[in-house]
Design a protein around this motif. Structure first.
Motif, PDB file in Angstrom:
ATOM      1  N   CYS A  75      10.882  11.261   1.127  1.00 56.97           N
ATOM      2  CA  CYS A  75       9.550  11.880   1.227  1.00 56.97           C
ATOM      3  C   CYS A  75       8.803  11.741  -0.095  1.00 56.97           C
ATOM      4  O   CYS A  75       7.684  11.234  -0.130  1.00 56.97           O
ATOM      5  N   THR A  76       9.400  12.199  -1.189  1.00 57.60           N
ATOM      6  CA  THR A  76       8.729  12.061  -2.487  1.00 57.60           C
ATOM      7  C   THR A  76       8.823  10.595  -2.920  1.00 57.60           C
ATOM      8  O   THR A  76       9.592   9.814  -2.358  1.00 57.60           O
ATOM      9  N   ASP A  77       8.030  10.253  -3.945  1.00 49.53           N
ATOM     10  CA  ASP A  77       7.875   8.837  -4.303  1.00 49.53           C
ATOM     11  C   ASP A  77       9.203   8.147  -4.612  1.00 49.53           C
ATOM     12  O   ASP A  77      10.045   8.684  -5.333  1.00 49.53           O
ATOM     13  N   ASN A 105       0.879  -1.163   0.000  1.00 52.59           N
ATOM     14  CA  ASN A 105       0.000   0.000   0.000  1.00 52.59           C
ATOM     15  C   ASN A 105       0.924   1.223   0.000  1.00 52.59           C
ATOM     16  O   ASN A 105       1.670   1.457   0.950  1.00 52.59           O
ATOM     17  N   HIS A 106       0.868   1.994  -1.074  1.00 53.14           N
ATOM     18  CA  HIS A 106       1.792   3.112  -1.282  1.00 53.14           C
ATOM     19  C   HIS A 106       1.734   4.148  -0.145  1.00 53.14           C
ATOM     20  O   HIS A 106       2.762   4.693   0.270  1.00 53.14           O
ATOM     21  N   VAL A 107       0.536   4.409   0.348  1.00 58.86           N
ATOM     22  CA  VAL A 107       0.377   5.425   1.399  1.00 58.86           C
ATOM     23  C   VAL A 107       0.969   4.914   2.719  1.00 58.86           C
ATOM     24  O   VAL A 107       1.643   5.661   3.442  1.00 58.86           O
ATOM     25  N   GLY A 161       1.089  14.537  -2.985  1.00 54.10           N
ATOM     26  CA  GLY A 161       0.359  15.183  -4.069  1.00 54.10           C
ATOM     27  C   GLY A 161      -1.036  14.615  -4.230  1.00 54.10           C
ATOM     28  O   GLY A 161      -1.946  15.286  -4.692  1.00 54.10           O
ATOM     29  N   GLY A 162      -1.215  13.363  -3.810  1.00 53.86           N
ATOM     30  CA  GLY A 162      -2.510  12.705  -3.985  1.00 53.86           C
ATOM     31  C   GLY A 162      -3.278  12.500  -2.694  1.00 53.86           C
ATOM     32  O   GLY A 162      -4.489  12.275  -2.726  1.00 53.86           O
ATOM     33  N   HIS A 163      -2.600  12.566  -1.547  1.00 56.76           N
ATOM     34  CA  HIS A 163      -3.260  12.246  -0.279  1.00 56.76           C
ATOM     35  C   HIS A 163      -2.875  13.190   0.844  1.00 56.76           C
ATOM     36  O   HIS A 163      -1.725  13.635   0.917  1.00 56.76           O
ATOM     37  N   TYR A 208       5.674  23.303 -12.281  1.00 53.40           N
ATOM     38  CA  TYR A 208       5.317  22.064 -11.594  1.00 53.40           C
ATOM     39  C   TYR A 208       6.597  21.276 -11.306  1.00 53.40           C
ATOM     40  O   TYR A 208       7.490  21.237 -12.155  1.00 53.40           O
ATOM     41  N   PRO A 209       6.751  20.585 -10.174  1.00 54.28           N
ATOM     42  CA  PRO A 209       5.844  20.581  -9.026  1.00 54.28           C
ATOM     43  C   PRO A 209       5.993  21.848  -8.181  1.00 54.28           C
ATOM     44  O   PRO A 209       7.099  22.364  -8.016  1.00 54.28           O
ATOM     45  N   GLY A 210       4.845  22.309  -7.657  1.00 58.16           N
ATOM     46  CA  GLY A 210       4.830  23.611  -7.006  1.00 58.16           C
ATOM     47  C   GLY A 210       5.446  23.656  -5.625  1.00 58.16           C
ATOM     48  O   GLY A 210       5.917  24.709  -5.185  1.00 58.16           O
TER      49      GLY A 210
HETATM   50  O1  KG4 Z   1       4.662  11.817  -2.351  1.00 58.94           O
HETATM   51  P1  KG4 Z   1       4.757  12.454  -3.682  1.00 58.94           P
HETATM   52  O2  KG4 Z   1       6.058  12.326  -4.458  1.00 58.94           O
HETATM   53  O3  KG4 Z   1       3.661  11.931  -4.668  1.00 58.94           O
HETATM   54  C1  KG4 Z   1       2.407  11.435  -4.309  1.00 58.94           C
HETATM   55  O4  KG4 Z   1       2.325  10.285  -3.791  1.00 58.94           O
HETATM   56  O5  KG4 Z   1       1.446  12.194  -4.526  1.00 58.94           O
HETATM   57  O6  KG4 Z   1       4.394  13.977  -3.472  1.00 58.94           O
HETATM   58  C2  KG4 Z   1       4.477  14.927  -4.497  1.00 58.94           C
HETATM   59  C3  KG4 Z   1       3.929  16.252  -3.965  1.00 58.94           C
HETATM   60  C4  KG4 Z   1       3.795  17.335  -5.019  1.00 58.94           C
HETATM   61  O7  KG4 Z   1       2.497  17.867  -4.936  1.00 58.94           O
HETATM   62  C5  KG4 Z   1       4.853  18.356  -4.626  1.00 58.94           C
HETATM   63  O8  KG4 Z   1       4.493  19.699  -4.962  1.00 58.94           O
HETATM   64  C6  KG4 Z   1       4.937  18.157  -3.129  1.00 58.94           C
HETATM   65  O9  KG4 Z   1       4.824  16.764  -2.936  1.00 58.94           O
HETATM   66  N1  KG4 Z   1       6.221  18.612  -2.560  1.00 58.94           N
HETATM   67  C7  KG4 Z   1       6.325  19.627  -1.670  1.00 58.94           C
HETATM   68  C8  KG4 Z   1       7.719  19.790  -1.413  1.00 58.94           C
HETATM   69  N2  KG4 Z   1       8.395  18.850  -2.145  1.00 58.94           N
HETATM   70  C9  KG4 Z   1       7.456  18.134  -2.838  1.00 58.94           C
HETATM   71  N3  KG4 Z   1       5.389  20.405  -1.092  1.00 58.94           N
HETATM   72  C10 KG4 Z   1       5.810  21.347  -0.243  1.00 58.94           C
HETATM   73  N4  KG4 Z   1       7.109  21.594   0.040  1.00 58.94           N
HETATM   74  C11 KG4 Z   1       8.088  20.831  -0.508  1.00 58.94           C
HETATM   75  N5  KG4 Z   1       9.377  21.076  -0.206  1.00 58.94           N
END
Ligand code: KG4
Ligand code: ZN
Length: 339
Positions: free
Chosen positions: A307-309, A110-112, A137-139, A177-179
């Motif tokens: 933190c990011t995927d 489960n990714h989350v 970005g999704g949750h 993007y990404p913001g």
């Molecule tokens: O976890 P992730 O890689 O993808 C999903 O599972 O959705 O999260 C991507 C999200 C994007 O919306 C991006 O803008 C946000 O994380 N993000 C941030 C930062 N780095 C990435 N938001 C706020 N501050 C950051 N430093």
């Protein structure tokens, strides 16, 4: 035992090899940011097609970084929920094909939950039981995490996810993007109190929900005023842009911290785990640390690189493997978040 982990839930194609001692032998991530930038958000069909092109090269790269061959893989794990349907299918088909040809077991991720497990990978002791906050970005979801195998949803956003709000506001401000990263960088030279943006539900301790759509509208009105749809012509000075970014970021982050505190009070947990792309945000990390000191709880935030995927956080699959939770090749994708 060498586990190959695949991740393709959204717009990152990633793989990792982790052994049952949780050592990362090799990992690789191919980001699709440049493909989606012109649309200022992820286009699902483009994401799925890019995964098809990238999944095999990413697996090859990961294996060569790990210094092993496919024959030395003992199991394959894949994130099959939640995510974009077309993207999930690519990872799942790749994983099943490998399991079938290598004769090794399949493990579901489960990714989350994996976003929260990233906290465990950094910690020297067990991080669960805890309240879990996933901000991506999704949750944007709060969990009561009883253990690394039991995550119950406490509440989540009723509209946008926090990362999605960062991405959409960046788009309004003419930023790429990404913001999240770009707003966060601009916010450093801005005044966080320049605009008094709404903090939805922040003063309602019993409501474990988030809403960011009103905040988005408030940023829009700060740009053009109500009733005027076109903000593409608005010219902002560097300082005005920084002030908007800082005030917006502060509103999002304060809501996240307020709700995490409410969830701790609600569940009685004394520990908080935070993961997902937005958990990389410096201001969020700062305010969470302040809250942990003020309320005396133990704080675990995923390391910024996880933190990011990524596929490394999919090492949660080792826990499932140890518990004998293996899947048949009938495993399907589940795009929505399971409760
Ligand atoms: O976890 P992730 O890689 O993808 C999903 O599972 O959705 O999260 C991507 C999200 C994007 O919306 C991006 O803008 C946000 O994380 N993000 C941030 C930062 N780095 C990435 N938001 C706020 N501050 C950051 N430093
Ligand atoms: Zn994610």
């Amino acid at each position: 035992m060498n586990l190959l982990i695949l991740e393709s839930t959204c717009d990152e194609t990633a793989a990792a090899v982790v052994n049952d001692e949780f050592q990362v032998l090799g990992a690789a991530v191919a980001s699709q940011d440049e493909l989606h930038r012109q649309f200022q958000g992820v286009v699902p069909e483009i994401a799925a097609r890019a995964h098809v092109e990238r999944i095999l090269p990413i697996i090859d790269l990961t294996l060569s970084r790990a210094g092993i061959t496919l024959q030395q893989i003992d199991a394959v794990a894949v994130a099959n929920t939640p995510g974009l349907a077309g993207s999930l299918v690519v990872g799942l088909v790749a994983a099943k094909t490998l399991c079938l040809t290598l004769g090794v077991p399949l493990i579901a991720i489960n990714h989350v939950h994996a976003h929260l497990y990233a906290c465990q990978l950094e910690a020297a002791k067990p991080v669960f039981p805890a309240v879990g906050l996933v901000v991506s970005g999704g949750h944007t979801t709060l969990f009561d995490c009883q253990s690394s195998a039991e995550f119950n949803v406490l509440g989540g956003t009723i509209d946008d996810a926090a990362g999605e709000a960062f991405d959409k506001v960046a788009s309004m401000l003419g930023l790429p993007y990404p913001g999240g990263p770009v707003i966060s960088r601009l916010a450093r030279s801005g005044n966080r109190r320049a605009h008094s943006f709404p903090r939805s539900f922040a003063k309602e301790p019993r409501r474990l929900q988030f809403s960011f759509s009103g905040l988005k509208t408030a940023v829009r009105y700060a740009l053009v005023g109500p009733g005027k749809p076109d903000f593409s012509q608005v010219k902002l000075s560097e300082q005005q842009l920084a002030d908007l970014a800082a005030s917006f970021e502060e509103a999002v982050v304060e809501c996240l911290v307020a709700k995490a505190r409410h969830a701790l009070a609600h569940t009685g947990h004394r520990r908080l785990c935070v993961g997902g792309g937005v958990a990389a945000n410096t201001r969020l990390r700062e305010l969470l640390h302040e809250a942990a000191v003020a309320d005396d709880f133990e704080l675990h935030i995923a390391p910024p690189t996880l933190c990011t995927d990524n596929a490394i956080m999919g090492a949660i699959a080792i826990e499932r493997w140890r518990a004998g939770k293996l899947e048949s090749l009938d495993l399907d994708i589940v795009p929505g978040l399971m409760r």
